[in-house]
Structure formats: C-alpha cells, structure tokens
Design a protein around this motif. Structure first.
Motif: not given
Length: 147
Positions: A2-13
């Motif tokens: 989950r942490r990795a998915a959140f990090g990718r989402w944050r970078r995309a935003v």
C-alpha cells in the motif's frame, strides 16, 4: 504494498500539479485586462450619470413652465401669477436646474395664449462640461364665452 501505491500516486499528483503551474502562461493577465477595460467602464458610468442629470434638469424646467402656464391662464389671473408659480416650483424642487434664478422664468400673455419659458443649466458630473436647458410651455387663456 500500500505504501508503494501511495508513493506512486503522490508522485503522479505532484508531477501533474507542476505541469499545470509551469504551463500557465496567462498568469497576471486579469489585472492587465482590468487596467485596459476600467477607463471605458468609468467613462460609461459618468456618461450615464450626466445624461440622467440633463434629463432631470429638462423635466424640472418643463414642469416649472407648465406650472407657470397653468397659473397664468386662469380666468382673471393677476399679472405675474405664472412667473410666481414657476419660481415657487423651481425653489421647491432642489438643485437639478442651476442658474434659473439669474434669468428667471418668463411668461408672456397675449389675448389668446400664455407662453412660459424656463432656462438654466443642468448639474455637471464631468468638470468643464456644461449643458444649457430651455423648456417652453403654451396654453390658451380661459375666457367666458356667451351661451
């Protein structure tokens, strides 16, 4: 995971936000547009106020002239009744018509007709602009006719 998915989402935003801010070439355009349009808006505002002041001055002069005619055309009206009535009307209406007291209303009576003329100036919203106002009213003199 989950942490990795959140990090990718944050970078995309963050990447999308940076692209939007960097590509905004019209930043500060609103104050420039307002600076260009504001003088036109002010000219239209003052022009509409000036037209209103001229209209009110013309209406005041015409109503005073009609008041003078109505007073002077009565059967056996004394001389000067029309001028006195128009002067009372102008004194009571306020300052929409300026300079009327210098010339005063003029009422001319013939055997058949009464004519009253009121002249003056309208209020000036724009300094240096002066509008002359002259209104005339006519009426027939009342008389007794044989039956």
């Amino acid at each position: 995971m989950r942490r990795a998915a959140f990090g990718r989402w944050r970078r995309a935003v963050l990447a999308a936000r940076c692209r939007l801010v960097a590509g905004d070439r019209e930043r500060g355009a609103n104050p420039v547009e307002l600076a260009v349009v504001m003088p036109l808006i002010l000219v239209l505002l003052f022009a509409s106020l000036q037209v209103s002041a001229v209209f009110l001055a013309r209406s005041t002069a015409l109503n005073a002239a009609q008041s003078g005619v109505n007073a002077q055309r009565l059967y056996n009206a004394r001389g000067g009744a029309g001028k006195a009535s128009a002067t009372r009307f102008l004194s009571a209406t306020g300052g929409w018509l300026l300079g009327w007291d210098r010339t005063g209303p003029t009422c001319v009576t013939t055997a058949v007709e009464v004519t009253c003329t009121v002249t003056g100036r309208s209020l000036s919203v724009v300094p240096g602009v002066d509008f002359a106002v002259e209104q005339t009213a006519h009426g027939t003199v009342e008389r007794v006719t044989p039956p």
